[in-house]
Design a protein around this motif. Structure first.
Motif, PDB file in Angstrom:
ATOM      1  N   LEU A   1      -3.015  74.480  94.606  1.00 51.10           N
ATOM      2  CA  LEU A   1      -3.849  73.804  95.403  1.00 51.10           C
ATOM      3  C   LEU A   1      -3.728  72.201  95.414  1.00 51.10           C
ATOM      4  O   LEU A   1      -3.156  71.868  94.753  1.00 51.10           O
ATOM      5  CB  LEU A   1      -5.464  73.926  94.999  1.00 51.10           C
ATOM      6  CG  LEU A   1      -5.731  75.430  95.032  1.00 51.10           C
ATOM      7  CD1 LEU A   1      -7.272  75.425  94.348  1.00 51.10           C
ATOM      8  CD2 LEU A   1      -5.765  76.097  96.179  1.00 51.10           C
TER       9      LEU A   1
ATOM     10  N   LEU B   1       2.274  76.457  87.399  1.00 52.22           N
ATOM     11  CA  LEU B   1       3.698  75.562  87.420  1.00 52.22           C
ATOM     12  C   LEU B   1       3.227  74.128  86.708  1.00 52.22           C
ATOM     13  O   LEU B   1       2.303  73.840  86.095  1.00 52.22           O
ATOM     14  CB  LEU B   1       3.649  74.704  89.159  1.00 52.22           C
ATOM     15  CG  LEU B   1       3.931  75.886  90.184  1.00 52.22           C
ATOM     16  CD1 LEU B   1       3.910  75.139  91.319  1.00 52.22           C
ATOM     17  CD2 LEU B   1       5.407  76.574  89.744  1.00 52.22           C
TER      18      LEU B   1
ATOM     19  N   THR C   1       3.849  71.263  87.492  1.00 47.93           N
ATOM     20  CA  THR C   1       3.505  70.347  88.506  1.00 47.93           C
ATOM     21  C   THR C   1       2.161  70.317  89.218  1.00 47.93           C
ATOM     22  O   THR C   1       1.469  71.317  88.996  1.00 47.93           O
ATOM     23  CB  THR C   1       4.414  70.091  89.530  1.00 47.93           C
ATOM     24  OG1 THR C   1       4.461  71.538  90.086  1.00 47.93           O
ATOM     25  CG2 THR C   1       5.926  69.499  89.093  1.00 47.93           C
TER      26      THR C   1
ATOM     27  N   SER D   1      -6.779  73.575 102.651  1.00 44.04           N
ATOM     28  CA  SER D   1      -7.358  73.837 104.159  1.00 44.04           C
ATOM     29  C   SER D   1      -8.632  74.812 104.266  1.00 44.04           C
ATOM     30  O   SER D   1      -8.399  75.767 103.677  1.00 44.04           O
ATOM     31  CB  SER D   1      -6.663  73.854 105.223  1.00 44.04           C
ATOM     32  OG  SER D   1      -5.646  75.142 104.841  1.00 44.04           O
TER      33      SER D   1
END
Ligand code: AMP
Ligand code: MG
Length: 351
Positions: free
Chosen positions: A63, A113, A115, A141
């Protein structure tokens, strides 16, 4: 609960109620300048898991975390110090950065992840909500996974009413297409958006690396996980015509079967054939207008009762790069470039 709210001067009461839902671990749909987001407290793992459940989003698609200040971003991730002055200048904007995360983010947000994707949205409602909730808000979204992103509250209601605690209805979003995503570690453009490659180069003095569509979509471990999923496609078969505009106009002017054409105002007005159900995207001279109308246009194809739709292709620079990226995905990368291919498609409906 749906709360009408002023997009330019959001009323405190509505913001407070939505912020309370976020603090309580609930889901809030809210407008940003790009599309509507489905938000949860980014530091609350259980709340963020609800987002995946509500959307039917694969757990390996991370996200974007929305912040209301650069300081809030620095608590979540290592922002390269040399870039801080530029980021302070350029945010808020439809520009999402991939940066190395600090450990305090739940794994659901980043799909484990190392990141995280972060941005500061340029919309008074989004900024007021994050500030009032006093926590970063993870928000993809606000659509069912695979559908075009919602650019108004009505579409959010259609897709997600059952699973959202509060919907802030602040009218249509400004750009209508999702944010630009750039990996700040090597300036790879992971998703084109309203902040164009040309603007990135001007702002950062670095030309972004633009992966080819094939490289982005087809590797097992794409740099941006979201890229590998089918997206935006209507149920009706939709193909992209990349050939000469004259050929597109000639073919559609004489076709004797009902068919949908998704095209610029200029192309649509040159075709007088009543068999053609036209969906006007906007002017060929205004990519921002086309971007703003694109997702509503894609959603409306299935209401026409035809079994085939053809989309006009555009140039691939500036905002048009983002338009073409979404159109290609909506067409499942099915592209035709000659009049003969178009005619064959009409007569056999075989691809
Ligand atoms: P959405 O919020 O639904 O518009 O999607 C967010 C996009 O950002 C998806 O394409 C994600 O795959 C991408 N994204 C989010 N986090 C990361 C990350 N850490 N690295 C690369 N891409 C990411
Ligand atoms: Mg999305």
């Amino acid at each position: 609960m749906i709360i009408n709210i002023n997009p330019l001067r959001p009323e405190k009461d509505g913001i407070r109620r939505a912020a309370m839902a976020i603090r309580a671990g609930g889901l809030v749909a809210f407008p940003t300048e790009t599309v509507y987001g489905l938000g949860a407290d980014a530091l609350n793992d259980a709340a963020c898991r609800k987002i995946f459940l509500a959307k039917g989003r694969p757990a390996d698609n991370p996200l974007i975390v929305h912040v209301s200040s650069v300081g809030m971003a620095e608590k979540l991730a290592y922002i390269p110090v040399a870039l801080l002055p530029i980021i302070k200048r350029v945010w808020p904007s439809p520009l999402t950065f991939i940066v190395k995360k600090r450990t305090r983010l739940p794994d659901s947000v980043t799909a484990s992840l190392d990141t995280v994707a972060i941005r500061m949205p340029a919309h008074p409602i989004a900024l007021a909500l994050i500030k009032e909730a006093d926590t970063p808000i993870a928000a993809p979204s606000a659509n069912l996974s695979g559908k075009p992103s919602p650019t108004d509250a009505k579409t959010v209601v259609k897709d997600l009413k059952k699973s959202v605690d509060v919907i802030l209805d602040g009218g249509p979003t400004f750009f209508g297409i999702e944010s630009t995503v750039i990996d700040l570690r090597d300036f790879t453009l992971l998703r084109p958006g309203p902040f164009t490659p040309e603007e990135i180069e001007k702002t950062f003095g670095v030309k972004p690396r633009i992966p080819t569509a094939a490289a982005a979509d087809e590797t097992d471990k794409p740099a941006s996980p979201g890229m590998k999923y089918r997206h935006y496609a209507p149920d009706t078969k939709l193909v992209l015509f990349t050939g000469r505009i004259g050929d597109l106009i000639d073919t559609f002017s004489t076709i004797e079967k009902p068919v949908c054409l998704l095209a610029s105002k200029e192309t649509c007005t040159s075709i007088k054939n009543t068999n053609v159900k036209k969906i006007i995207l906007g002017s060929r001279n205004d990519g921002y207008e086309v971007a703003k109308n694109l997702f509503t246009a894609l959603r409306s194809i299935d209401d026409l009762g035809v079994d085939l739709a053809v989309a006009e292709a555009f140039q691939e620079n500036g905002i048009w790069l983002a338009v073409m990226n979404r159109l290609r995905k909506a067409c499942g990368n099915v592209e035709l470039s000659s009049k003969e291919d178009l005619l064959e498609l009409f007569f056999t409906k075989r691809l």
